[in-house]
Structures are given as C-alpha cells and as structure tokens.
Scaffold this active site. Structure first.
Site, PDB file in Angstrom:
ATOM      1  N   HIS A  37      -7.156  27.809   3.499  1.00  0.00           N
ATOM      2  CA  HIS A  37      -6.963  26.609   2.677  1.00  0.00           C
ATOM      3  C   HIS A  37      -5.821  26.766   1.687  1.00  0.00           C
ATOM      4  O   HIS A  37      -5.408  25.790   1.063  1.00  0.00           O
ATOM      5  CB  HIS A  37      -8.254  26.264   1.930  1.00  0.00           C
ATOM      6  CG  HIS A  37      -9.365  25.847   2.839  1.00  0.00           C
ATOM      7  ND1 HIS A  37      -9.268  24.793   3.705  1.00  0.00           N
ATOM      8  CD2 HIS A  37     -10.610  26.364   3.040  1.00  0.00           C
ATOM      9  CE1 HIS A  37     -10.405  24.663   4.394  1.00  0.00           C
ATOM     10  NE2 HIS A  37     -11.231  25.615   4.007  1.00  0.00           N
ATOM     11  N   GLU A 141     -21.211  30.434   6.083  1.00  0.00           N
ATOM     12  CA  GLU A 141     -21.091  29.132   5.419  1.00  0.00           C
ATOM     13  C   GLU A 141     -21.660  27.984   6.255  1.00  0.00           C
ATOM     14  O   GLU A 141     -21.289  26.832   6.032  1.00  0.00           O
ATOM     15  CB  GLU A 141     -19.641  28.863   4.974  1.00  0.00           C
ATOM     16  CG  GLU A 141     -18.553  29.286   5.929  1.00  0.00           C
ATOM     17  CD  GLU A 141     -17.134  29.205   5.339  1.00  0.00           C
ATOM     18  OE1 GLU A 141     -16.949  28.737   4.214  1.00  0.00           O
ATOM     19  OE2 GLU A 141     -16.202  29.608   6.050  1.00  0.00           O
ATOM     20  N   ASP A 167     -18.732  24.973   1.700  1.00  0.00           N
ATOM     21  CA  ASP A 167     -19.101  24.611   3.074  1.00  0.00           C
ATOM     22  C   ASP A 167     -20.593  24.788   3.296  1.00  0.00           C
ATOM     23  O   ASP A 167     -21.220  23.971   3.987  1.00  0.00           O
ATOM     24  CB  ASP A 167     -18.313  25.470   4.080  1.00  0.00           C
ATOM     25  CG  ASP A 167     -16.935  24.897   4.343  1.00  0.00           C
ATOM     26  OD1 ASP A 167     -16.832  23.687   4.595  1.00  0.00           O
ATOM     27  OD2 ASP A 167     -15.955  25.664   4.295  1.00  0.00           O
TER      28      ASP A 167
HETATM   29  C1  3PY Z   1     -16.336  27.689   0.631  1.00  0.00           C
HETATM   30  O1  3PY Z   1     -16.888  27.619  -0.466  1.00  0.00           O
HETATM   31  O2  3PY Z   1     -16.687  27.060   1.630  1.00  0.00           O
HETATM   32  C2  3PY Z   1     -15.183  28.573   0.789  1.00  0.00           C
HETATM   33  O3  3PY Z   1     -14.717  28.755   1.883  1.00  0.00           O
HETATM   34  C3  3PY Z   1     -14.586  29.189  -0.435  1.00  0.00           C
HETATM   35  O4  3PY Z   1     -13.199  29.059  -0.407  1.00  0.00           O
HETATM   36 MG    MG Z   2     -15.381  27.460   3.387  1.00  0.00          MG
END
Ligand code: 3PY
Ligand code: MG
Length: 246
Positions: A37, A141, A167
């Site tokens: 990102h 995530e 996420d």
């Molecule tokens: C998230 O919180 O999903 C991340 O990937 C942190 O950058």
């Molecule tokens: Mg993420």
C-alpha cells in the site's frame, strides 16, 4: 526478538530512504518498506535497505499480495525479513517460505549480491546463516487465515505472523465496517499471542499509534508499528502548526 525484546518499527510508504532514516535515527528499532500500500518499488526499497544498513538497523519489506518473487529479490538486496499480506492457508504459507528460504528448507534461488556485501559474509557462511537470519512473516487478516492459524504457524520456514487489523476487521464484519481497535480484532490478538507462543514463533502487529502499540506490545506482540511515516508526519505537523497558530 529471539532474546525476548519487544521492538517498534517505522512503517514507511514514502519512497525516499531519508524518511526511514530520520525515523530510525529518532529511535525506531527497524523500518518496514511497504510495497503493498506504500509507494516503494524494488529500487527504492533497495536504497532503503542500504540506508538502514548505514544506520545499523534492520529493514523489513512488505511485498504486494502473492508477489513471492519480489520476496526473494528483496532478501537478495539484504532485507532482514519479508512481510507477506493475505496469507490465508498453509499452501500460501508454504509458497512464501519456499521463496524466502534457501535449500534445503526452501527453493529460493541463489543470488544474494547485496546481502553478501552488507553482512560481510562469504557465500558458504551466508548459505548456512540466511534462513535463520532473514525472516518470513505471514500476515493474518482474514477469517480463512484465522481458521488456518495453527497450520500456517506450523509451516517450516514461517518465522511469525503479523496482524493486519484493518483488513481483519473488515473480514470479521463481513465487509460492513472497519474497526481495527474493536473487540472482534482484540479477541484474535489474544488468540494469536497464545498460538505463536505454543509454536515458538513471532507475533507482530500493525498498530495505528503509540498508545495502541504500547497495549498490543504488552499483550505479547514483539514487533509493532506506530502508524505510518505519512500519519506520523501529518500528526506532528498538525501539532506544531497548532502551537504556531495559537
Ligand atoms: C491492515 O491493517 O490490514 C494492514 O495491512 C496494515 O497495513
Ligand atoms: Mg491489510
């Protein structure tokens, strides 16, 4: 971390090594260059790794989703570890490990040009040391990743997991909200600490600010971010401008 230390990393998306250098000289223990990102590419992340070597601090790289060939390239460039987003199954974890670890553990191709000069090691020494020295960290995530947590942690060559709370909160709410500090995420954090301890692996977490990093570190997470370079800059700018304009 092997000695039980808890570290805080500068999470960098601005593709200029000077920013990461300023942050680690300000006290961060390590820097992460974000190719998912953030705006880092192979060349800017390589320059960042060199700047961290000059500062005597380790550099991690977050690769784009599924881009395991870039993991090998960044380890060749001397990264201390790879953070891979969206590792949702043992198969994903095995792919990550195979590109991060040299034989016999993995299938990473030989070519550690920069890593040799930065470590000062000769080829045979690096071949013996790299798998332990350079970390492969799987990001957890999604719901699938939580269901497969033990299998992911059991994959040889996976050194730890890093929670992506934004996420994760989206996944846990079935796409209806984003709440990285909510109770649903906190329950996963507690589970991840327990399971990483059982497997003898590292627990790491993205944290949005110092208060969250303090709390998450106290839970047992050994590696935490404190926001990003961009959010830290905006925060300090707001603070100083507020003083100037008051
Ligand atoms: C998230 O919180 O999903 C991340 O990937 C942190 O950058
Ligand atoms: Mg993420």
């Amino acid at each position: 971390m092997g000695a039980g230390e808890h570290l805080f990393m500068a999470w960098c998306g601005v593709p200029d090594p000077g920013v990461a250098e300023a942050l680690v000289r300000g006290g961060f223990d390590a820097a992460l260059f974000d190719m998912q990102h953030g705006s880092f590419e192979v060349s800017s992340a390589t320059a960042g790794i060199l700047a961290m070597a000059a500062a005597g601090k380790p550099a991690l790289v977050r690769i784009p989703v599924g881009d395991f060939t870039t993991a090998s390239r960044m380890l060749d460039a001397g990264a201390a570890g790879i953070v891979a987003p969206m590792i949702n199954s043992a198969d994903d974890a095995r792919s990550l490990a195979s590109f991060c670890k040299l034989p016999p553990l993995g299938r990473r191709s030989w070519g550690p040009a920069r890593a040799l000069s930065l470590t000062g090691m000769d080829g045979p020494t690096y071949l013996r040391s790299a798998n332990e020295m350079q970390l492969a960290i799987a990001m957890i995530e999604t719901r699938e990743a939580i269901a497969a947590l033990d299998e992911i942690l059991a994959v040889p060559g996976i050194d730890g997991v890093l929670i992506g709370p934004s996420d994760l909160s989206i996944a846990l709410s079935d796409g209806t909200s984003i709440d990285p500090h909510g109770q649903a995420v906190d329950e996963v954090l507690a589970l991840v600490v327990r399971r990483t301890q059982v497997h003898g692996k590292i627990a790491a977490c993205f944290c949005a600010d110092g208060g969250r990093a303090k709390a998450v570190s106290a839970l047992g997470f050994q590696l935490c971010s404190i926001g990003t370079d961009g959010t830290l800059l905006a925060k300090i700018a707001g603070l100083e401008l507020g003083i100037a304009r008051s």
